[in-house]
Design a protein around this motif. Structure first.
Motif, PDB file in Angstrom:
ATOM      1  N   LEU A  40       0.819  -1.210   0.000  1.00  0.00           N
ATOM      2  CA  LEU A  40       0.000   0.000   0.000  1.00  0.00           C
ATOM      3  C   LEU A  40       0.854   1.262   0.000  1.00  0.00           C
ATOM      4  N   VAL A  41       1.953   1.268   0.770  1.00  0.00           N
ATOM      5  CA  VAL A  41       2.851   2.427   0.777  1.00  0.00           C
ATOM      6  C   VAL A  41       3.432   2.651  -0.618  1.00  0.00           C
ATOM      7  N   LEU A  42       3.879   1.576  -1.261  1.00  0.00           N
ATOM      8  CA  LEU A  42       4.489   1.711  -2.591  1.00  0.00           C
ATOM      9  C   LEU A  42       3.448   2.069  -3.650  1.00  0.00           C
ATOM     10  N   THR A  43       2.225   1.567  -3.504  1.00  0.00           N
ATOM     11  CA  THR A  43       1.173   1.920  -4.473  1.00  0.00           C
ATOM     12  C   THR A  43       0.849   3.405  -4.389  1.00  0.00           C
ATOM     13  N   SER A  44       0.747   3.934  -3.166  1.00  0.00           N
ATOM     14  CA  SER A  44       0.520   5.370  -3.002  1.00  0.00           C
ATOM     15  C   SER A  44       1.691   6.166  -3.581  1.00  0.00           C
ATOM     16  N   THR A  45       2.904   5.673  -3.371  1.00  0.00           N
ATOM     17  CA  THR A  45       4.089   6.343  -3.931  1.00  0.00           C
ATOM     18  C   THR A  45       4.044   6.345  -5.453  1.00  0.00           C
ATOM     19  N   LEU A  46       3.581   5.252  -6.047  1.00  0.00           N
ATOM     20  CA  LEU A  46       3.441   5.191  -7.507  1.00  0.00           C
ATOM     21  C   LEU A  46       2.488   6.278  -7.998  1.00  0.00           C
ATOM     22  N   GLY A  47       1.394   6.493  -7.264  1.00  0.00           N
ATOM     23  CA  GLY A  47       0.477   7.569  -7.636  1.00  0.00           C
ATOM     24  C   GLY A  47       1.145   8.930  -7.578  1.00  0.00           C
ATOM     25  N   MET A  48       1.998   9.143  -6.579  1.00  0.00           N
ATOM     26  CA  MET A  48       2.726  10.413  -6.475  1.00  0.00           C
ATOM     27  C   MET A  48       3.676  10.613  -7.647  1.00  0.00           C
ATOM     28  N   MET A  49       4.329   9.536  -8.061  1.00  0.00           N
ATOM     29  CA  MET A  49       5.260   9.641  -9.193  1.00  0.00           C
ATOM     30  C   MET A  49       4.516   9.955 -10.490  1.00  0.00           C
ATOM     31  N   ILE A  50       3.332   9.385 -10.636  1.00  0.00           N
ATOM     32  CA  ILE A  50       2.510   9.718 -11.806  1.00  0.00           C
ATOM     33  C   ILE A  50       2.070  11.174 -11.735  1.00  0.00           C
ATOM     34  N   MET A  51       1.705  11.617 -10.539  1.00  0.00           N
ATOM     35  CA  MET A  51       1.274  13.003 -10.360  1.00  0.00           C
ATOM     36  C   MET A  51       2.364  13.984 -10.779  1.00  0.00           C
ATOM     37  N   ALA A  52       3.625  13.658 -10.498  1.00  0.00           N
ATOM     38  CA  ALA A  52       4.725  14.571 -10.824  1.00  0.00           C
ATOM     39  C   ALA A  52       4.778  14.884 -12.313  1.00  0.00           C
ATOM     40  N   GLY A  53       4.396  13.921 -13.153  1.00  0.00           N
ATOM     41  CA  GLY A  53       4.457  14.151 -14.596  1.00  0.00           C
ATOM     42  C   GLY A  53       3.112  14.413 -15.239  1.00  0.00           C
ATOM     43  N   ALA A  54       2.033  14.470 -14.452  1.00  0.00           N
ATOM     44  CA  ALA A  54       0.688  14.624 -14.999  1.00  0.00           C
ATOM     45  C   ALA A  54       0.472  16.030 -15.553  1.00  0.00           C
ATOM     46  N   ARG A  55       0.037  16.111 -16.792  1.00  0.00           N
ATOM     47  CA  ARG A  55      -0.270  17.407 -17.419  1.00  0.00           C
ATOM     48  C   ARG A  55      -1.661  17.385 -18.037  1.00  0.00           C
ATOM     49  N   ASP A  56      -2.549  16.624 -17.451  1.00  0.00           N
ATOM     50  CA  ASP A  56      -3.907  16.464 -17.953  1.00  0.00           C
ATOM     51  C   ASP A  56      -4.819  16.238 -16.745  1.00  0.00           C
ATOM     52  N   LEU A  57      -6.009  16.811 -16.775  1.00  0.00           N
ATOM     53  CA  LEU A  57      -6.916  16.716 -15.630  1.00  0.00           C
ATOM     54  C   LEU A  57      -7.258  15.270 -15.290  1.00  0.00           C
TER      55      LEU A  57
ATOM     56  N   ILE B  42      -4.266  13.687 -13.618  1.00  0.00           N
ATOM     57  CA  ILE B  42      -4.136  14.233 -12.265  1.00  0.00           C
ATOM     58  C   ILE B  42      -5.139  13.583 -11.328  1.00  0.00           C
ATOM     59  N   PHE B  43      -6.383  13.439 -11.779  1.00  0.00           N
ATOM     60  CA  PHE B  43      -7.407  12.844 -10.916  1.00  0.00           C
ATOM     61  C   PHE B  43      -7.090  11.387 -10.609  1.00  0.00           C
ATOM     62  N   VAL B  44      -6.699  10.618 -11.631  1.00  0.00           N
ATOM     63  CA  VAL B  44      -6.368   9.209 -11.409  1.00  0.00           C
ATOM     64  C   VAL B  44      -5.176   9.080 -10.466  1.00  0.00           C
ATOM     65  N   ALA B  45      -4.161   9.921 -10.655  1.00  0.00           N
ATOM     66  CA  ALA B  45      -2.980   9.883  -9.796  1.00  0.00           C
ATOM     67  C   ALA B  45      -3.352  10.230  -8.355  1.00  0.00           C
ATOM     68  N   LEU B  46      -4.211  11.229  -8.183  1.00  0.00           N
ATOM     69  CA  LEU B  46      -4.599  11.647  -6.836  1.00  0.00           C
ATOM     70  C   LEU B  46      -5.373  10.550  -6.113  1.00  0.00           C
ATOM     71  N   GLU B  47      -6.220   9.841  -6.848  1.00  0.00           N
ATOM     72  CA  GLU B  47      -6.954   8.731  -6.228  1.00  0.00           C
ATOM     73  C   GLU B  47      -6.021   7.567  -5.916  1.00  0.00           C
ATOM     74  N   MET B  48      -5.025   7.355  -6.755  1.00  0.00           N
ATOM     75  CA  MET B  48      -4.049   6.302  -6.475  1.00  0.00           C
ATOM     76  C   MET B  48      -3.224   6.643  -5.231  1.00  0.00           C
ATOM     77  N   ILE B  49      -3.017   7.930  -4.998  1.00  0.00           N
ATOM     78  CA  ILE B  49      -2.348   8.360  -3.770  1.00  0.00           C
ATOM     79  C   ILE B  49      -3.248   8.140  -2.559  1.00  0.00           C
ATOM     80  N   SER B  50      -4.509   8.519  -2.691  1.00  0.00           N
ATOM     81  CA  SER B  50      -5.419   8.596  -1.538  1.00  0.00           C
ATOM     82  C   SER B  50      -5.957   7.247  -1.092  1.00  0.00           C
ATOM     83  N   ILE B  51      -6.393   6.412  -2.030  1.00  0.00           N
ATOM     84  CA  ILE B  51      -7.096   5.179  -1.653  1.00  0.00           C
ATOM     85  C   ILE B  51      -6.243   4.258  -0.774  1.00  0.00           C
TER      86      ILE B  51
END
Length: 487
Positions: free
Chosen positions: A109-126, A129-138
Motif C-alpha cells: 500500500l505504501v508503494l502503491t501510493s508512492t506510484l500515484g505520487m510519481m505519476i502526479m509529478a508528470g501529470a499534465r492532464d486533468l 491528475i485525478f487518477v494519480a490523486l486517487e491512487m495516492i489517496s485510496i
C-alpha cells in the motif's frame, strides 16, 4: 501510440516491485515476513536508477498526447517521492514487525501510493491528475486504519475516507466545469483558454471548486478538520507518510494545475490561495501551542507548514515572482519532507521508551539518550527555521518570493508569515525545553536507549540532509532551479 520505455522506467520499476512484494508475501512464512520489507526497500532504491539516467540525458519527453511529461521537474519530485518512501519503510519496519499488523500488505500500500505520487509529478492532464490523486489517496485510507483492533484508528480511517471522498467529488465537479468551458482536459489547452479574453465567471467557479478539492487533500484551513484526528489515530509511520508524502502529492497537483493550467487567470485562483495560506499558518500555529500530545502538535504544525508552502503560490501572479515562487514551493516541499520525516522518526524512537506521545513524557530524554535528544532538537529547530539547519533556507526562499512580488497583498502575507514563524518557534522550543531541562517522568527507564538499525538509518539520512542543506543550501537551490526550468 509511441511508448518511451526509458521515460516510463521509474514507474515500471516501482510497479514491478509492488507485484513482486505482493506475490512474495504469499510464500513467506510469518517469521520471514521481514524479507518483504527487504524486497520493497531494494525495489524502491532500484527505481532511482532510471531517474538518474533520465536526468543525465536531459530534455523533455512527452507521452500519451502530452498527458504525461518527463522533465527536470518531474524527475526531481519522482526522486523525492522514492526517497521519502524508502525512509518511510525504514521507520516502519520495526514498528510494523513488532505490532499486530499485516506486513506485506502494508509495504504494498505504501508503494502503491508512492506510484500515484510519481505519476502526479508528470501529470499534465486533468484526467491523469485525478487518477494519480486517487491512487495516492485510496491506499492511505486503508493505512490510516491499519490498527484494526483500535477504535481510534478505525475512527481515523472513517473520517479520512469520508472527507477524502467528499473532496474528490468537489474537485471532480470543478474539473468538469473547467473541461466544459475550455473544451480540453490538457493543461496546455486549459492554459490557452485561461489566457483568452472574456472568460466567463463560471470558469472561476470551476477553478475555485478544483482548488477546494485540493485544499482538503493538503489539509489547508478551513478544510483541515480531518487531519488531527487522522494523524493521531493512525499508526505513527503512517502519520509520517501522510504528513509528508501524501501532502506533497497534493501540493504537486496544485503546482501542476496552477502553473501549467490556470496561471493566466490569476485573479480567479490567487485570492483563494492567499486566504488559505493566511488561515493555515495562523490557525495551525495557534492551535499547535495548546497541544499536549506531540503527534497532535505535529499534525497542527503540518497544517501551518502547509500554509507556509502556500505563501509563494499566493504571490505567484504578482509582480515578477512567477519563477521565484515556483522554485520556492519546490525547495520548501523538499526540505519540509526531510525535516518532518526525521522528526517523526525521532518520535517513534523515543516512544519505544516512553510508551506515550505526551510531550511531558519526553522530559529528560537527554539523560538516557543524548544523541536522540540532539537529533530531535535539530529537527524541531529546523522546522522553526533556525540556522544553520535546512529550515532557514526554506523560509528564506518563501520570503524572497514575497519580496519579488513587492505588492501590498504580498507584503501583508509576508508579515503574517513572519509573525507565524515566531509563534511556531515558541512551541517547537517548548518541546526542546522539555527534552533538555525537564525532569524525567516517574517510571521511565534511565538506562541508555537502544534503537533499531533501520530507525537509526532513517534519522541519519534525514539529519544529514537537514545539516548539509542548512550549511550549503546551494545544493537544494540548484535542484530547485533545474526543476523550475520546466516553466
Amino acid at each position: 501510440m509511441h511508448w518511451d520505455l526509458h521515460a516510463l522506467a521509474p514507474l515500471v520499476a516501482l510497479t514491478a516491485t509492488i507485484v513482486v512484494v505482493l506475490i512474495a508475501d504469499f510464500f513467506f512464512e510469518y517469521r520471514a515476513r521481514f524479507k518483504t520489507y527487504q524486497l520493497a526497500a531494494f525495489g524502491t532504491l532500484a527505481a532511482l536508477i532510471p531517474i538518474i539516467t533520465l536526468a543525465r540525458d536531459g530534455g523533455t519527453r512527452s507521452l500519451f498526447g502530452g498527458a504525461f511529461v518527463v522533465d527536470t521537474y518531474t524527475l526531481a519530485f519522482q526522486g523525492f517521492f522514492l526517497i521519502v518512501a524508502y525512509v518511510t519503510l525504514l521507520i516502519s519496519v520495526d514498528h510494523i514487525g513488532e505490532g499486530d499488523y499485516y506486513q506485506g500488505e502494508f509495504y504494498v500500500l505504501v508503494l502503491t501510493s508512492t506510484l500515484g505520487m510519481m505519476i502526479m509529478a508528470g501529470a499534465r492532464d486533468l484526467i491523469t491528475i485525478f487518477v494519480a490523486l486517487e491512487m495516492i489517496s485510496i491506499p492511505t485510507f486503508v493505512l490510516a486504519g491499519w490498527r484494526k483492533h483500535d477504535t481510534r484508528s478505525n475512527e481515523a480511517a472513517v473520517k479520512y475516507f469520508i472527507i477524502g471522498v467528499l473532496s474528490s467529488a468537489v474537485m471532480l465537479y470543478g474539473m468538469s466545469m473547467v473541461y466544459g468551458l475550455s473544451g480540453s482536459t490538457s493543461l496546455s489547452g486549459i492554459a490557452d483558454y485561461a489566457g483568452s479574453a472574456g472568460t466567463p465567471a463560471l470558469f472561476s467557479v470551476g477553478i475555485f471548486l478544483t482548488l477546494v478539492g485540493f485544499a482538503f487533500k493538503i489539509s489547508a484551513v478551513p478544510f483541515h478538520f480531518w487531519a488531527p484526528d487522522t494523524y493521531d489515530g493512525a499508526p505513527i509511520p503512517v502519520t509520517a507518510f501522510l504528513s509528508v508524502a501524501s501532502k506533497a502529492g497534493g501540493f504537486v497537483a496544485i503546482l501542476n494545475v496552477v502553473f501549467f493550467g490556470f496561471y493566466a487567470s490569476h485573479t480567479s485562483w490567487q485570492p483563494i490561495i492567499w486566504v488559505l495560506a493566511a488561515l493555515s499558518m495562523t490557525v495551525g500555529n495557534l492551535v499547535a501551542i495548546r497541544q499536549t500530545s506531540i503527534v497532535r502538535m505535529l499534525a497542527y504544525s503540518s497544517i501551518a507548514q502547509g500554509g507556509f508552502i502556500l505563501v509563494p503560490f499566493a504571490v505567484a501572479g504578482l509582480g515578477s515572482s512567477k519563477h521565484a515562487s515556483f522554485e520556492a514551493v519546490i525547495v520548501y516541499i523538499l526540505i519540509y519532507g526531510a525535516m518532518n520525516l526525521g522528526m517523526f522518526a525521532c518520535v517513534i524512537a523515543a516512544m519505544r521508551r516512553t510508551q506515550s506521545d505526551e510531550i511531558s513524557s519526553f522530559g529528560g530524554m537527554s539523560k538516557y539518550s543524548p544523541i536522540l535528544a540532539v537529533m530531535t532538537s535539530a529537527f524541531l529547530f529546523s522546522l522553526a527555521g533556525i540556522p544553520p539547519l535546512a529550515g532557514w533556507f526554506a523560509k528564506f526562499v518563501m520570503f524572497r518570493s514575497v519580496l519579488d512580488a513587492g505588492t501590498t497583498p504580498a507584503v501583508i502575507l509576508g508579515v503574517i508569515a513572519a509573525l507565524n514563524s515566531v509563534i511556531a518557534f515558541f512551541y517547537y522550543a517548548g518541546v526542546a525545553r522539555a527534552i533538555w531541562f525537564r525532569e524525567t517522568p516517574d517510571g521511565i527507564d534511565l538506562r541508555p536507549l537502544k534503537t533499531p538499525f533501520a530507525l537509526n538509518a532513517a534519522i541519519a539520512i534525514t539529519g544529514s540532509f537537514v545539516l548539509v542543506v542548512g550549511i550549503y543550501p546551494q545544493v537544494i537551490a540548484r535542484l530547485g532551479e533545474l526543476a523550475g526550468a520546466a516553466l
